[in-house]
Design a protein around this motif. Structure first.
Motif, PDB file in Angstrom:
ATOM      1  N   GLN A  93       0.838  -1.185   0.000  1.00 38.22           N
ATOM      2  CA  GLN A  93       0.000   0.000   0.000  1.00 38.22           C
ATOM      3  C   GLN A  93       0.883   1.248   0.000  1.00 38.22           C
ATOM      4  OE1 GLN A  93      -3.149  -1.115   0.190  1.00 38.22           O
ATOM      5  NE2 GLN A  93      -4.229   0.807  -0.003  1.00 38.22           N
ATOM      6  N   TYR A  94       0.524   2.218  -0.845  1.00 37.17           N
ATOM      7  CA  TYR A  94       1.266   3.467  -0.940  1.00 37.17           C
ATOM      8  C   TYR A  94       0.302   4.635  -0.789  1.00 37.17           C
ATOM      9  CZ  TYR A  94       5.098   0.645  -2.849  1.00 37.17           C
ATOM     10  OH  TYR A  94       6.078  -0.289  -3.031  1.00 37.17           O
ATOM     11  N   GLY A  95       0.867   5.824  -0.762  1.00 32.79           N
ATOM     12  CA  GLY A  95       0.053   7.027  -0.659  1.00 32.79           C
ATOM     13  C   GLY A  95      -0.410   7.515  -2.013  1.00 32.79           C
ATOM     14  N   SER A  96      -0.872   8.765  -2.058  1.00 30.10           N
ATOM     15  CA  SER A  96      -1.355   9.333  -3.315  1.00 30.10           C
ATOM     16  C   SER A  96      -0.217   9.560  -4.307  1.00 30.10           C
ATOM     17  CB  SER A  96      -2.073  10.660  -3.051  1.00 30.10           C
ATOM     18  OG  SER A  96      -1.189  11.580  -2.409  1.00 30.10           O
ATOM     19  N   GLU A  97       1.003   9.586  -3.821  1.00 25.72           N
ATOM     20  CA  GLU A  97       2.190   9.718  -4.670  1.00 25.72           C
ATOM     21  C   GLU A  97       3.270   8.821  -4.094  1.00 25.72           C
ATOM     22  OE1 GLU A  97       5.281  13.224  -6.231  1.00 25.72           O
ATOM     23  OE2 GLU A  97       3.399  13.727  -5.217  1.00 25.72           O
ATOM     24  N   GLY A  98       3.906   8.033  -4.919  1.00 25.30           N
ATOM     25  CA  GLY A  98       4.884   7.099  -4.366  1.00 25.30           C
ATOM     26  C   GLY A  98       5.814   6.513  -5.407  1.00 25.30           C
ATOM     27  N   ARG A  99       6.619   5.605  -4.939  1.00 23.35           N
ATOM     28  CA  ARG A  99       7.645   4.960  -5.758  1.00 23.35           C
ATOM     29  C   ARG A  99       7.772   3.517  -5.306  1.00 23.35           C
ATOM     30  NH1 ARG A  99      13.301   6.916  -7.427  1.00 23.35           N
ATOM     31  NH2 ARG A  99      14.642   5.107  -7.299  1.00 23.35           N
ATOM     32  N   PHE A 100       7.698   2.577  -6.249  1.00 27.01           N
ATOM     33  CA  PHE A 100       7.843   1.160  -5.920  1.00 27.01           C
ATOM     34  C   PHE A 100       9.004   0.572  -6.712  1.00 27.01           C
ATOM     35  CE2 PHE A 100       4.731   1.516  -9.338  1.00 27.01           C
ATOM     36  CZ  PHE A 100       5.158   0.576 -10.254  1.00 27.01           C
ATOM     37  N   THR A 101       9.655  -0.393  -6.095  1.00 31.82           N
ATOM     38  CA  THR A 101      10.843  -1.019  -6.684  1.00 31.82           C
ATOM     39  C   THR A 101      10.773  -2.528  -6.502  1.00 31.82           C
ATOM     40  OG1 THR A 101      12.147   0.929  -6.081  1.00 31.82           O
ATOM     41  CG2 THR A 101      13.364  -1.032  -6.713  1.00 31.82           C
ATOM     42  N   PHE A 102      11.163  -3.263  -7.531  1.00 27.39           N
ATOM     43  CA  PHE A 102      11.275  -4.718  -7.408  1.00 27.39           C
ATOM     44  C   PHE A 102      12.314  -5.217  -8.402  1.00 27.39           C
ATOM     45  CE2 PHE A 102       8.155  -4.148 -10.743  1.00 27.39           C
ATOM     46  CZ  PHE A 102       8.449  -5.136 -11.657  1.00 27.39           C
ATOM     47  N   THR A 103      12.803  -6.414  -8.152  1.00 29.41           N
ATOM     48  CA  THR A 103      13.793  -7.054  -9.027  1.00 29.41           C
ATOM     49  C   THR A 103      13.205  -8.353  -9.552  1.00 29.41           C
ATOM     50  OG1 THR A 103      15.637  -6.110  -7.769  1.00 29.41           O
ATOM     51  CG2 THR A 103      16.123  -7.996  -9.179  1.00 29.41           C
ATOM     52  N   SER A 104      13.247  -8.531 -10.857  1.00 30.14           N
ATOM     53  CA  SER A 104      12.701  -9.743 -11.472  1.00 30.14           C
ATOM     54  C   SER A 104      13.650 -10.915 -11.254  1.00 30.14           C
ATOM     55  CB  SER A 104      12.483  -9.521 -12.968  1.00 30.14           C
ATOM     56  OG  SER A 104      13.725  -9.267 -13.617  1.00 30.14           O
ATOM     57  N   HIS A 105      13.080 -12.087 -11.010  1.00 32.51           N
ATOM     58  CA  HIS A 105      13.867 -13.314 -10.851  1.00 32.51           C
ATOM     59  C   HIS A 105      13.503 -14.362 -11.902  1.00 32.51           C
ATOM     60  CE1 HIS A 105      15.509 -11.795  -7.112  1.00 32.51           C
ATOM     61  NE2 HIS A 105      14.292 -11.541  -6.679  1.00 32.51           N
ATOM     62  N   THR A 106      12.446 -14.081 -12.655  1.00 30.93           N
ATOM     63  CA  THR A 106      12.015 -14.971 -13.735  1.00 30.93           C
ATOM     64  C   THR A 106      11.805 -14.138 -14.988  1.00 30.93           C
ATOM     65  OG1 THR A 106      10.867 -16.380 -12.133  1.00 30.93           O
ATOM     66  CG2 THR A 106      10.302 -16.674 -14.456  1.00 30.93           C
ATOM     67  N   PRO A 107      12.421 -14.507 -16.105  1.00 30.72           N
ATOM     68  CA  PRO A 107      12.224 -13.712 -17.333  1.00 30.72           C
ATOM     69  C   PRO A 107      10.827 -13.901 -17.896  1.00 30.72           C
ATOM     70  CG  PRO A 107      13.512 -15.681 -17.807  1.00 30.72           C
ATOM     71  CD  PRO A 107      13.324 -15.649 -16.320  1.00 30.72           C
ATOM     72  N   GLY A 108      10.297 -12.834 -18.481  1.00 25.39           N
ATOM     73  CA  GLY A 108       8.983 -12.941 -19.106  1.00 25.39           C
ATOM     74  C   GLY A 108       8.091 -11.761 -18.792  1.00 25.39           C
ATOM     75  N   ASP A 109       6.797 -11.961 -19.008  1.00 20.78           N
ATOM     76  CA  ASP A 109       5.810 -10.907 -18.822  1.00 20.78           C
ATOM     77  C   ASP A 109       5.457 -10.752 -17.345  1.00 20.78           C
ATOM     78  OD1 ASP A 109       5.729 -10.515 -21.537  1.00 20.78           O
ATOM     79  OD2 ASP A 109       3.996 -11.815 -21.855  1.00 20.78           O
ATOM     80  N   HIS A 110       5.708  -9.568 -16.816  1.00 18.53           N
ATOM     81  CA  HIS A 110       5.339  -9.241 -15.438  1.00 18.53           C
ATOM     82  C   HIS A 110       4.090  -8.359 -15.455  1.00 18.53           C
ATOM     83  CE1 HIS A 110       9.344 -10.744 -14.706  1.00 18.53           C
ATOM     84  NE2 HIS A 110       9.162 -10.645 -13.408  1.00 18.53           N
ATOM     85  N   LYS A 111       3.162  -8.679 -14.582  1.00 19.25           N
ATOM     86  CA  LYS A 111       1.894  -7.956 -14.507  1.00 19.25           C
ATOM     87  C   LYS A 111       1.941  -6.947 -13.372  1.00 19.25           C
ATOM     88  CE  LYS A 111      -3.089  -8.889 -14.458  1.00 19.25           C
ATOM     89  NZ  LYS A 111      -4.115  -9.958 -14.308  1.00 19.25           N
ATOM     90  N   ILE A 112       1.814  -5.667 -13.705  1.00 16.86           N
ATOM     91  CA  ILE A 112       1.853  -4.583 -12.729  1.00 16.86           C
ATOM     92  C   ILE A 112       0.457  -3.973 -12.638  1.00 16.86           C
ATOM     93  CG2 ILE A 112       2.941  -2.397 -12.102  1.00 16.86           C
ATOM     94  CD1 ILE A 112       5.308  -3.196 -13.877  1.00 16.86           C
ATOM     95  N   CYS A 113      -0.163  -4.076 -11.464  1.00 22.00           N
ATOM     96  CA  CYS A 113      -1.534  -3.610 -11.278  1.00 22.00           C
ATOM     97  C   CYS A 113      -1.582  -2.513 -10.213  1.00 22.00           C
ATOM     98  CB  CYS A 113      -2.454  -4.756 -10.857  1.00 22.00           C
ATOM     99  SG  CYS A 113      -2.596  -6.079 -12.079  1.00 22.00           S
ATOM    100  N   LEU A 114      -2.420  -1.518 -10.451  1.00 26.91           N
ATOM    101  CA  LEU A 114      -2.640  -0.430  -9.504  1.00 26.91           C
ATOM    102  C   LEU A 114      -4.139  -0.214  -9.334  1.00 26.91           C
ATOM    103  CD1 LEU A 114      -0.091   0.539 -11.580  1.00 26.91           C
ATOM    104  CD2 LEU A 114       0.069   2.284  -9.820  1.00 26.91           C
ATOM    105  N   HIS A 115      -4.546   0.061  -8.098  1.00 24.23           N
ATOM    106  CA  HIS A 115      -5.931   0.450  -7.848  1.00 24.23           C
ATOM    107  C   HIS A 115      -5.992   1.264  -6.572  1.00 24.23           C
ATOM    108  CE1 HIS A 115      -6.715  -2.418  -4.529  1.00 24.23           C
ATOM    109  NE2 HIS A 115      -5.895  -3.207  -5.183  1.00 24.23           N
ATOM    110  N   SER A 116      -7.036   2.090  -6.482  1.00 19.66           N
ATOM    111  CA  SER A 116      -7.188   2.973  -5.326  1.00 19.66           C
ATOM    112  C   SER A 116      -7.687   2.179  -4.125  1.00 19.66           C
ATOM    113  CB  SER A 116      -8.168   4.096  -5.660  1.00 19.66           C
ATOM    114  OG  SER A 116      -8.517   4.802  -4.494  1.00 19.66           O
ATOM    115  N   ASN A 117      -7.232   2.581  -2.949  1.00 24.42           N
ATOM    116  CA  ASN A 117      -7.666   1.905  -1.722  1.00 24.42           C
ATOM    117  C   ASN A 117      -8.714   2.727  -0.982  1.00 24.42           C
ATOM    118  OD1 ASN A 117      -6.054   4.004  -0.804  1.00 24.42           O
ATOM    119  ND2 ASN A 117      -5.357   2.862   0.987  1.00 24.42           N
ATOM    120  N   SER A 118      -9.152   3.832  -1.592  1.00 22.48           N
ATOM    121  CA  SER A 118     -10.100   4.720  -0.918  1.00 22.48           C
ATOM    122  C   SER A 118     -11.510   4.167  -1.026  1.00 22.48           C
ATOM    123  CB  SER A 118     -10.055   6.127  -1.525  1.00 22.48           C
ATOM    124  OG  SER A 118     -11.027   6.936  -0.935  1.00 22.48           O
ATOM    125  N   THR A 119     -12.282   4.312   0.029  1.00 20.51           N
ATOM    126  CA  THR A 119     -13.685   3.886   0.039  1.00 20.51           C
ATOM    127  C   THR A 119     -14.623   5.079   0.169  1.00 20.51           C
ATOM    128  OG1 THR A 119     -13.564   3.539   2.430  1.00 20.51           O
ATOM    129  CG2 THR A 119     -13.148   1.636   1.023  1.00 20.51           C
TER     130      THR A 119
END
Length: 227
Positions: A93-119
Motif C-alpha cells: 500500500q502506498y500514498g497518493s504519490e509514491g515509488r515502488f521497486t522490485f527485481t525480477s527473478h524470472t524472465p517474461g511478462d510481469h503484470k503490474i496492477c494499480l488500484h485505489s484503496n479509498s472507500t
C-alpha cells in the motif's frame, strides 16, 4: 572496398536502431484514468535479475474548476506485481504519490496492477482519478548522479559505469531473447508433433473405415447372393 562499406552501412543502421529500441524500452511514462474500485494492469517484458522502478502520482478531477488537482493525502494506491508464473513479487500500500521497486527473478511478462484503496465515494464525485505512471527498467532505473555523489566518481568513471550497466542490460536482453526463442521452438516442435500424430490418426481411421465398408459391402452382396 566500396562493396564492403555498402554492406556495413545497413548493419550499422540496424545496430543503431536496436540500441534506440532498447533505450526506448527501458523507460515508459503514461497516464490513465481509473474509478473507485477499478484496477488497471500493465504487462512488462522483463529479463531476469533486472531492477524495475515505478514512480506514480495521482490527480483528482475538480468538478467546479473542471481541472485535475493533486490528490488529498488520504487517498492511497495499492500496487501489486506478479511474475510470469503468477507469483506475487510485490504487494504493498502506498500514498497518493509514491515509488515502488522490485527485481525480477524470472524472465517474461510481469503484470503490474494499480488500484485505489479509498472507500470514500465523495472523492470520486466527478468520476475521474488520473494516475501518472513512469516505469524504468534496467540501467534506466539507476540514479547516476546519486551514485556518483555516493561513490565519489569522476565524470569519466561515471560514464564507464553507465556503459558497463548498458552492456550488462544488453546481455540480459539477449539472454531473454534466447529464452523466448527456445520456448517458441519447443512450442513449435510440440505443435508439429501433435499435427503429425493427428495426421497418422486420420489416416488410420480412413483405412479402418475403408476396410469396414468393403467387408460390409461384401456381406451385403453375399446376403443378396450377388457374389
Amino acid at each position: 572496398m566500396a562493396g564492403v562499406a555498402a554492406r556495413r552501412l545497413p548493419e550499422m543502421g540496424l545496430s543503431a536502431l536496436l540500441m534506440l529500441a532498447l533505450c526506448a524500452a527501458g523507460a515508459r511514462a503514461l497516464y490513465f484514468h481509473i474509478g473507485e474500485t477499478e484496477k488497471r494492469c500493465f504487462i512488462e517484458e522483463i529479463p531476469d535479475e533486472t531492477m524495475v522502478i515505478g514512480n506514480y502520482r495521482t490527480q483528482m478531477w475538480d468538478k467546479q474548476k473542471e481541472v485535475f488537482l493533486p490528490s488529498t493525502p488520504g487517498l492511497g494506491m495499492h500496487v501489486e506485481v506478479k511474475d510470469p508464473e503468477g507469483k506475487v513479487v510485490l504487494s504493498r500500500q502506498y500514498g497518493s504519490e509514491g515509488r515502488f521497486t522490485f527485481t525480477s527473478h524470472t524472465p517474461g511478462d510481469h503484470k503490474i496492477c494499480l488500484h485505489s484503496n479509498s472507500t470514500r465515494m465523495a472523492l470520486f464525485a466527478g468520476g475521474k482519478l488520473r494516475v501518472h505512471l513512469d516505469i524504468q527498467v534496467g540501467e534506466h532505473a539507476n540514479n547516476y548522479p546519486e551514485i556518483a555523489a555516493k561513490d565519489k566518481l569522476t565524470e569519466l568513471q561515471l560514464r564507464a559505469r553507465q556503459l558497463l550497466d548498458q552492456v550488462e542490460q544488453i546481455q540480459k536482453e539477449q539472454d531473454y531473447q534466447r529464452y523466448r526463442e527456445e520456448r517458441f521452438r519447443l512450442t513449435s516442435e510440440s505443435t508439429n508433433q501433435r499435427v503429425l500424430w493427428w495426421s497418422i490418426a486420420q489416416t488410420v481411421i480412413l483405412i479402418l473405415t475403408g476396410i469396414w465398408q468393403m467387408r460390409h459391402l461384401k456381406s451385403f452382396f453375399e446376403a443378396k447372393k450377388l457374389v
